[in-house]
Design a protein around this motif. Structure first.
Motif, short mmCIF file in Angstrom:
data_model
loop_
_atom_site.label_atom_id
_atom_site.label_comp_id
_atom_site.label_asym_id
_atom_site.label_seq_id
_atom_site.Cartn_x
_atom_site.Cartn_y
_atom_site.Cartn_z
N SER A 14 0.93 -0.85 -0.10
CA SER A 14 0.01 -0.14 0.05
C SER A 14 1.08 1.61 0.02
O SER A 14 0.47 2.13 -0.69
CB SER A 14 -0.77 -0.11 1.43
N THR A 95 -10.08 3.36 10.15
CA THR A 95 -9.93 1.95 9.20
C THR A 95 -10.87 0.82 10.11
O THR A 95 -10.16 -0.09 10.59
CB THR A 95 -8.55 1.95 8.77
N LYS A 289 -5.13 -5.05 4.16
CA LYS A 289 -6.76 -3.96 4.33
C LYS A 289 -6.60 -3.08 4.66
O LYS A 289 -6.85 -1.48 4.66
CB LYS A 289 -8.09 -4.78 5.02
N GLU A 292 -5.22 -0.48 2.60
CA GLU A 292 -6.39 0.20 1.26
C GLU A 292 -7.15 0.85 1.89
O GLU A 292 -6.87 1.74 1.06
CB GLU A 292 -6.18 -1.94 0.64
N GLU A 293 -7.33 0.34 2.88
CA GLU A 293 -8.22 0.92 4.00
C GLU A 293 -7.88 3.01 3.41
O GLU A 293 -8.05 4.10 3.41
CB GLU A 293 -9.09 1.16 5.07
N ASN A 295 -5.20 3.98 1.81
CA ASN A 295 -4.74 5.28 0.43
C ASN A 295 -6.44 5.25 -0.43
O ASN A 295 -6.02 6.31 -0.63
CB ASN A 295 -4.40 3.80 0.01
N ASN A 296 -7.54 4.36 -0.10
CA ASN A 296 -8.79 5.52 -0.03
C ASN A 296 -8.47 6.95 0.52
O ASN A 296 -9.65 7.25 0.18
CB ASN A 296 -9.31 3.80 -0.19
N LEU A 299 -6.83 9.51 -0.87
CA LEU A 299 -7.83 9.40 -2.51
C LEU A 299 -8.34 10.53 -2.33
O LEU A 299 -8.92 11.29 -2.65
CB LEU A 299 -7.84 7.85 -3.78
N GLU A 300 -9.82 9.77 -1.62
CA GLU A 300 -11.52 10.51 -1.26
C GLU A 300 -10.88 12.02 -0.94
O GLU A 300 -11.25 13.31 -1.35
CB GLU A 300 -11.91 10.25 -0.38
#
Ligand code: NAD
Length: 314
Positions: A14, A95, A289, A292-293, A295-296, A299-300
């Motif tokens: 990630s 997260t 996980k 990934e959370e 990074n999301n 990005l958001e």
């Protein structure tokens, strides 16, 4: 360019993905004094539990008005002054879903450890002992598991324990959120007095009284097993040791402690205690996980959405 500071590490894949997005990413742990200096340069701060984001650090950050987002990789937000950050216009996110399975599996592991003396056998066999008679355990099938706090992790534990034949009772401050044939809601006193195993899955705020202390332990059946994979302050360690010594409790499993790393050698070396060093979320899958959370969320944030203060758990 968006500047991101990661102070407590992040899963490798990630992290690489984040770097590929052309953000300026610094992965570095700072002591408090240095963090006070460095924090001003960054728009995003990513922490786990080691970095304490206190009021004075937030004050330093707001001097340049750069910091807009703090992401906690994990669930508990007790190392961040969330209220103060919000007051200063900084969004705080965590997260919350990434570690449910891992924590629940650890709880099941601890239950089996205690029921069958696995932790003791591992130690004493290495010392040349053969305690076949001493380690007569209990089956967990048919036993009642009382779950305090029926949120994400509590429910995951219920699902797994139920699959192993345990009867599930639960108590939650918000009431009977999910009361069906398999999962029975009851009040706290009833849960304490009727469970064979009790597993804790509630948050903890610093300074609060321990949810499980002398009084609550007294209400438990003799020979109850207690599991704490939530937060250290939820259990009064002194009361716990006294109850183990007196035989009131048959065993305890602890992944979290009032102070971490714990200086409580009496607890860690206790014959009736199964201990792990806060590894609830320490699996490859949970870390992936969490990465990934994170990074999301970044990005958001970067795309300009979700800038309102959304805290998914407290
Ligand atoms: P969650 O917010 O989904 O669920 C917590 C539940 O507890 C909620 O339903 C809430 O209503 C209930 N609750 C709050 N106070 C209560 C009280 N006094 N009595 C009864 N119920 C109460 O949280 P979660 O994701 O399930 O996490 C639970 C705990 O696990 C948290 O303390 C979290 O920090 C901890 N955790 C530990 C590890 C680890 O490594 N051991 C990893 C992740 C999470």
């Amino acid at each position: 360019m968006l500047k991101i500071l990661i102070t407590d590490g992040m899963e490798k894949t990630s992290l690489e993905e984040l770097k590929k997005m052309n953000f300026h990413v610094v992965e570095q742990h700072y002591n408090k004094e240095d963090l006070m200096k460095e924090i001003k340069k960054f728009h995003v701060l990513v922490v786990r539990s080691a970095t304490k984001v206190t009021r004075d650090i937030i004050d330093e950050a707001t001097k340049t008005n750069n910091l807009k987002l703090i992401v906690r990789g994990g669930v508990g937000l007790d190392n961040i002054d969330v209220e103060y950050a919000r007051l200063k216009g900084i969004t705080v996110r965590n997260t919350p879903n990434a570690s449910n399975t891992s924590v629940a599996e650890l709880v099941i592991g601890h239950i089996l450890n205690m029921a069958r003396f696995l932790h003791n056998s591992n130690i004493t066999m290495r010392q040349g002992e053969w305690n076949k008679k001493k380690y007569q355990g209990v089956e967990i099938e048919g036993k009642t598991l009382g779950i305090i706090g029926f949120g994400r992790i509590g429910r995951e534990v219920a699902k797994k324990a139920n699959a192993l034949g345990m009867k599930i009772k639960f108590y939650d401050v918000v009431g009977p959120i999910m009361n069906n044939q398999e999962y029975r809601y009851c009040d706290l006193d009833k849960l304490l007095s009727t469970s064979d195993f009790i597993s804790l899955h509630v948050p903890y705020n610093k300074g609060e009284r321990a949810l499980i202390g002398k009084e609550e332990i007294q209400k438990m059946k003799d020979g109850t097993y207690l599991i704490n994979c939530a937060r250290g302050g939820v259990v009064d360690e002194e009361a716990l040791i006294a109850a183990l010594d007196s035989g009131k409790l048959a065993g305890a499993a602890m992944d979290v402690f009032m102070e971490e790393p714990t200086p409580n050698n009496i607890l860690c070396n206790h014959d009736k205690v199964s201990v792990t060093p806060h590894i609830g979320a320490s699996t490859k899958e949970a870390q992936r996980k969490i990465g990934e959370e994170i990074n999301n969320i970044i990005l958001e944030f970067w795309k300009g959405r979700g800038l309102n203060d959304r805290i998914e758990t407290v």
